[in-house]
Design a protein around this motif. Sequence first.
Motif, short mmCIF file in Angstrom:
data_model
loop_
_atom_site.label_atom_id
_atom_site.label_comp_id
_atom_site.label_asym_id
_atom_site.label_seq_id
_atom_site.Cartn_x
_atom_site.Cartn_y
_atom_site.Cartn_z
N LYS A 99 0.84 -1.21 0.00
CA LYS A 99 0.00 0.00 0.00
C LYS A 99 0.87 1.25 0.00
O LYS A 99 0.61 2.20 -0.75
N GLN A 100 1.90 1.25 0.83
CA GLN A 100 2.80 2.40 0.88
C GLN A 100 3.51 2.60 -0.45
O GLN A 100 3.65 3.73 -0.93
N THR A 101 3.96 1.52 -1.06
CA THR A 101 4.64 1.60 -2.34
C THR A 101 3.70 2.13 -3.42
O THR A 101 4.10 2.98 -4.23
N ALA A 102 2.49 1.65 -3.43
CA ALA A 102 1.51 2.12 -4.42
C ALA A 102 1.23 3.61 -4.24
O ALA A 102 1.14 4.36 -5.23
N MET A 103 1.10 4.05 -3.00
CA MET A 103 0.86 5.47 -2.75
C MET A 103 2.04 6.32 -3.21
O MET A 103 1.86 7.40 -3.77
N GLN A 104 3.26 5.84 -2.99
CA GLN A 104 4.45 6.57 -3.45
C GLN A 104 4.47 6.66 -4.97
O GLN A 104 4.81 7.71 -5.54
N LEU A 105 4.09 5.58 -5.66
CA LEU A 105 4.05 5.60 -7.12
C LEU A 105 2.98 6.56 -7.62
O LEU A 105 3.20 7.29 -8.59
#
Length: 63
Positions: free
Chosen positions: A34-40
């Motif tokens: 989830k954190q990675t997706a938000m950063q992307l």
Amino acid sequence: MNISGVQVAAMASGLDQRDAVAVTVLKKSMDIQKQTAMQLIEAIPPAQSRPTGNLGSNIDVHA
């Protein structure tokens, strides 16, 4: 019979503990995704505005 019942109970509690650990690891993995997706998503540049005037409003169909 009593000894086998104790062994079954011990195995069941071990499975419950392993299941709990597996669920915890899965939740942590999902949080990281989830954190990675938000950063992307945040890294996506903003959309550019449409050109002004008649640029891009006509299509040359005879080309």
